[in-house]
Design an enzyme around this catalytic site. Structure first.
Site, PDB file in Angstrom:
ATOM      1  CG  ASP A 253      -7.062  55.186 -11.000  1.00 22.02           C
ATOM      2  OD1 ASP A 253      -6.956  56.829 -10.721  1.00 22.02           O
ATOM      3  OD2 ASP A 253      -6.493  55.229 -10.220  1.00 22.02           O
TER       4      ASP A 253
HETATM    5  C1  BGC Z   1      -5.963  57.217  -7.507  1.00 22.81           C
HETATM    6  C2  BGC Z   1      -7.252  58.090  -8.276  1.00 22.81           C
HETATM    7  C3  BGC Z   1      -7.570  59.159  -7.662  1.00 22.81           C
HETATM    8  C4  BGC Z   1      -6.314  59.777  -8.923  1.00 22.81           C
HETATM    9  C5  BGC Z   1      -6.981  61.419  -8.521  1.00 22.81           C
HETATM   10  C6  BGC Z   1      -5.162  58.389  -8.421  1.00 22.81           C
HETATM   11  O1  BGC Z   1      -4.301  58.007  -8.043  1.00 22.81           O
HETATM   12  O2  BGC Z   1      -5.688  56.233  -7.861  1.00 22.81           O
HETATM   13  O3  BGC Z   1      -8.173  57.499  -7.088  1.00 22.81           O
HETATM   14  O4  BGC Z   1      -8.820  59.781  -7.879  1.00 22.81           O
HETATM   15  O5  BGC Z   1      -5.263  59.412  -8.720  1.00 22.81           O
HETATM   16  O6  BGC Z   1      -6.682  61.903  -8.104  1.00 22.81           O
END
Ligand code: BGC
Length: 736
Positions: A253
C-alpha cells in the site's frame, strides 16, 4: 478449415469473437517472464519492482519501463468503483452496493465494465476490488469499498469482479491484505488474528481472489500479529504465495513499506509509490538501495528475479504485452488527456443502484407509489451538492446526496442523477405536486411535510479513508447514527405526515430505533452507496417499474454494542474470533433489528422441494497446490436445489440463500454460515429452481493442528431461506 469456422463465429457474440484479452495461462506467462528477466541487469529489474515516486509519473503508481524486453512503464490507478483521477469514466456503485444485489451476473458485468474503462484508458492495474476490510467493525471507514462481512459473499463478489476486470484485459488488485479492519491508527496498530479465524474469515475471500487468478495483491498498512503486513513473511510468503499458490505479485500500500531488505526477503514484490511522498531520495527503500542490497548479497538475486518474474508474468497473463492501449491522461492534471471510456456502462451502474436497494419496511404496501397527488421531498440527501457532484476533493464532504464515500476509493462523477432529479421527472408524468425542503432544517422539513399527502425523507451516513476527516469523523464513523440531525428530521416529518417514507444512503449499518419509534414511518428504503445513477435506480423502485430485490449484506442491530466488535485504539486481539456480524448474533442469541440477508419485495415467494445430493467424504484436502489452495478444495462435492415460486402479483426476484451448520464433530463453529445463494427473477406464478454447487471448501473448517482444511464427519444441516433468519426449508447432508 479456417473458412468453415466463419458461419459459427457469426452466431456468437462479437465479444467472444474478439481477440481474447485476459484468460491466459500462468505457465505460458511464466515461460515468457523468465526468458525476459534473464535478459535484464540488476538495475533494470529493480526498475520494474520500484515505483518512480509519488506524482512522478502520470498515474497514482508507476514503475520504470524495460525497453529491451518491450515492457512499457505500467500505470496503476485507484479505485474499486472506477478509475480515479480520470475524466470520462463511470462512477459505478460501490462494492457494498454490488454485494447488496446478490447478483453474480451484475457483479461480473460491473467488473467487466470497469475493466473495459481500465483498458480503454491504457491503465494497466486497477487497485481493487477490496475484501480487507472485510467489515468486522460496523463503524469501519472503508467497509463500503468492499462487499460484506460474510466471507462467502465477499469471496464470490471478489471472484466475479476479478473475472470481469481481467477478462477485459486489466490487472486487478485484491486489497488490503490483511487485517485492515479500521482506519484508526491503521499505520501502527496490530491485527492479532488467530490462525483459524484468519483462514475461515479474513483470508477466505482473498483465497477466492487468488483462485480467480488475480494479478496482484496489496499488502496493508497495519501489522499482523506484530509484524507489518508488507514485511510479514508468514502472511506474504508462507500463506499467500505458499499455501494459496498466488502467482501474481504483492505491491505495498502507498508507503506501507518500512524496510529495504526485510520487505524484499519477506515477499514484497513491488514498492509503491516508490518513495514516502517526500521526494527525498534517501527516503526511497528500494531503487538504488535494493540494487546495493542485491549486490552485497543481503537480498538474493533470485528473490529480485522472482519479484520481476511475478510482475511480468501477470502482465503477460492478462495479455497486456499485445496491442495494449497507451495511457494518455494525466492523473495530476485533473485526469485530462484520455479518451471517454463510459460507453453504455451507465446501464449496469443503474441496474446495481436499483437492484442493490433493500426494502426494509413497507407497511400496508405504501410502496410502490401510485401517482400521489402531492409528495414532500425532504433533506439534503435528495439533491446534488449545489457546488457540483465533484466539488469536494476525493468526496471529502457530505453535502448533497451520498453516492460514494470518501478517500482513495472514489472517482469523478461524469454526472450525477440525484433522487430529486429522477423523482421530478416521474412527478411531471404523474401530475404529482412536489413540495421541497432540500436541507436538513427540521422546521422547514416539517412545514413541507404538512403540505403533502406523503413525505419522502432523505438521510445519510458517510465514512471513508482516514487521511481525511469529514464533520469530525476521521475515516471510521464516530457512531451508527444518521448524520446532520437525520433522526430529528425524520421525527419532524413523521409528526405531521401519516405516510412518511425514509430513504437512507449509508456506508453501513445504522441504528434505526429512533426512526422506527415514529409510528408514521411506514416505509424504509435502504438505498446504499449507489454511484452516478442513484436517482434513476431509486425511482425505478419507488415507482414500481422494478420490484426491490436487494438483501442486506450485513446485520442492522438494535444497538451498537450488539455487534460485539468495535474499533479499538491500540492493537486488536480479535477476541470475537469467528463471531462477527450474524455469526455473533446467532451464537449469542441476540435479535437484530434487520438480519443479514433480509430484504422485502413487492411480490411474495414460496419455497419447496429441497434436494441435497452429496459425494463429500470426510477428511483433509489432499490436492497439490493450485491458485486458491489445494486443488481439490474447489471441487464440487454436493449439489443442492430448491424450488422458488412467485406467489404474488408482480414480477420480482428472490435471493434464495443457503446456510450450513457443521456437524457436531467439527470444533466450535457458528450456528449458520452462508455457503450459497441464487437470485431468481420470476413472473407471477412462475417457479424457478435455485441451484447451489457446494465446494469442498464450503463444507470444511480450518484445522490448526494439521494446517489443513478438513471436511468433518457427521450430519450437516442445510438451510434454505429468504434471509439468515427466515429459513424456509431445512435438510441435511451426511458425510462418512
Ligand atoms: C490506500 C489504497 C490506495 C492507495 C493509492 C492508499 O492510501 O489505502 O487503497 O490504493 O492509497 O491511492
Amino acid at each position: 478449415m479456417q473458412l468453415s469456422l466463419f458461419p459459427i463465429l457469426g452466431l456468437i457474440p462479437l465479444s467472444l469473437a474478439a481477440p481474447s484479452a485476459g484468460a491466459g495461462s500462468w505457465s505460458a506467462a511464466y515461460a515468457k517472464a523468465s526468458a525476459a528477466v534473464a535478459k535484464l541487469n540488476i538495475t533494470e529489474k529493480v526498475g520494474i519492482v520500484t515505483g518512480v515516486g509519488w506524482q512522478k509519473g502520470n498515474c497514482v503508481g508507476n514503475t520504470s519501463p524495460a525497453p529491451s524486453i518491450g515492457y512499457r512503464a505500467p500505470c496503476l490507478m485507484d479505485s474499486p468503483l472506477g478509475v480515479r483521477y480520470a475524466q470520462g469514466v463511470t462512477a459505478f456503485p460501490a462494492g457494498i452496493q454490488a454485494a447488496s444485489t446478490w447478483d453474480r451476473t451484475l457483479i461480473n458485468e460491473r467488473g467487466t465494465a470497469m475493466g473495459q474503462e481500465v483498458r480503454g484508458l491504457g491503465v494497466n492495474v486497477l487497485l481493487g476490488p477490496v475484501c480487507g476490510p472485510l467489515g468486522k467493525n460496523a463503524r469501519g471507514g472503508r467497509n463500503w469499498e468492499g462487499f460484506s462481512p460474510d466471507p462467502y459473499l465477499a469471496g464470490i463478489a471478489m471472484q466475479e469482479t476479478i473475472n470481469g476486470i481481467q477478462g477485459a484485459g486489466g490487472q486487478a488488485c485484491a486489497k488490503h491484505y490483511i487485517g485492515n479492519e479500521q482506519e484508526l491508527n491503521r499505520g501502527s496498530m496490530s491485527a492479532n488474528i488467530g490462525d483459524r479465524t484468519l483462514h475461515e474469515l479474513y483470508l477466505w475471500p482473498f483465497a477466492d481472489a487468488v483462485k480467480a487468478n488475480v494479478a496482484s495483491v496489496m499488502c496493508s498498512y497495519n501489522k499482523v500479529n506484530g509484524t507489518y503486513s508488507c514485511e510479514n513473511k508468514h502472511t506474504m510468503t508462507e500463506v499467500l504465495k505458499g499455501e494459496l499458490g498466488f502467482k501474481g505479485y504483492i505491491m505495498s500500500d502507498w508507503n506501507a513499506q518500512t524496510t529495504t531488505i526485510n520487505s524484499a526477503n519477506s515477499g514484497l514484490d513491488m514498492s509503491m509509490p516508490g518513495d514516502d511522498y517526500s521526494g527525498i531520495p534517501s527516503h526511497i527503500y528500494w531503487g538504488p538501495k535494493l540494487v546495493a542490497s542485491v549486490e552485497n548479497g543481503s537480498v538474493p538475486e533470485s528473490r529480485l528475479n522472482n519479484m520481476a518474474e511475478r510482475i511480468l508474468a501477470s502482465w503477460y497473463y492478462v495479455g497486456q504485452d499485445k496491442n495494449y492501449p497507451l495511457d494518455t491522461f494525466d492523473a495530476w492534471n485533473n485526469g485530462t488527456g484520455g479518451p471517454d471510456v463510459q460507453d453504455d456502462h451507465k446501464v449496469v451502474a443503474r441496474a446495481i443502484a436499483r437492484d442493490g436497494i433493500v426494502l426494509l419496511k413497507n407497511d400496508d404496501k405504501v410502496l410502490p407509489l401510485h401517482k400521489p397527488k402531492s409528495l414532500a421531498i425532504v433533506g439534503y440527501d435528495a439533491i446534488t451538492n449545489p457546488d457540483g457532484p465533484n466539488a469536494c476533493t476525493d468526496r471529502n464532504c457530505d453535502n448533497g446526496t451520498l453516492a460514494m464515500g470518501w478517500g482513495s476509493g472514489t472517482d469523478q462523477f461524469p454526472y450525477l442523477v440525484s433522487p430529486l432529479d429522477a423523482i421530478q421527472a416521474q412527478a411531471s408524468k404523474d401530475n404529482t405536486k412536489l413540495v421541497l425542503s432540500t436541507s436538513n432544517d427540521v422546521s422547514a422539513g416539517g412545514n413541507a411535510a404538512k403540505q403533502a399527502d406523503m413525505a419522502l425523507v432523505f438521510i445519510n451516513a458517510d465514512s471513508g479513508e482516514g487521511y481525511i476527516t469529514v464533520e469530525g469523523n476521521a475515516g471510521d464513523r464516530n457512531d451508527l447514527n444518521p448524520w446532520n440531525n437525520g433522526n430529528e428530521l425524520v421525527a419532524a416529518v413523521a409528526a405531521v405526515n401519516k405516510k412518511t417514507i425514509v430513504v437512507i444512503h449509508s456506508v453501513g449499518p445504522l441504528i434505526l430505533e429512533s426512526i422506527l419509534s415514529n409510528k408514521n414511518v411506514v416505509g424504509i428504503v435502504w438505498a446504499g452507496i449507489p454511484g452516478q445513477e442513484t436517482g434513476n435506480g431509486l425511482a425505478d423502485v419507488l415507482h414500481g417499474s422494478t420490484s426491490p430485490s436487494g438483501k442486506l449484506p450485513y446485520t442492522i442491530a438494535k444497538q451498537p454494542s450488539d455487534y460485539g466488535t468495535d474499533i479499538v485504539p491500540g492493537d486488536d486481539n480479535y477476541p470475537e474470533g469467528l463471531y462477527i456480524d450474524y455469526r455473533h448474533f446467532d451464537k449469542a442469541g441476540i435479535t437484530p433489528r434487520y438480519e443479514f440477508g433480509f430484504g422485502l419485495s413487492y411480490t411474495s415467494f414460496s419455497f419447496s422441494r429441497l434436494s441435497v445430493r452429496s459425494s463429500a467424504t470426510s477428511g483433509p484436502t489432499h490436492g497439490s497446490t493450485a491458485p486458491g489452495g489445494p486443488s481439490d478444495l474447489y471441487s464440487t462435492v454436493a449439489t443442492v436445489t430448491a424450488q422458488v415460486k412467485n406467489t404474488g402479483k408482480v414480477t420480482g426476484a428472490e435471493v434464495a440463500q443457503l446456510y450450513i451448520d457443521l456437524p457436531s464433530s467439527a470444533p466450535d463453529h457458528p450456528p449458520k454460515q452462508l455457503r450459497g445463494f441464487d437470485k431468481l427473477q420470476l413472473r407471477p406464478g412462475q417457479t424457478g429452481t435455485a441451484t447451489y454447487e457446494l465446494r469442498k471448501k464450503d463444507l470444511s473448517y480450518w484445522d490448526v493442528a494439521s494446517q489443513k482444511w478438513v471436511v468433518p464427519k457427521g450430519t450437516f444441516k442445510v438451510y434454505i431461506g429468504a434471509s439468515s433468519r427466515n429459513i424456509k426449508l431445512t435438510g441435511s447432508l451426511t458425510v462418512h
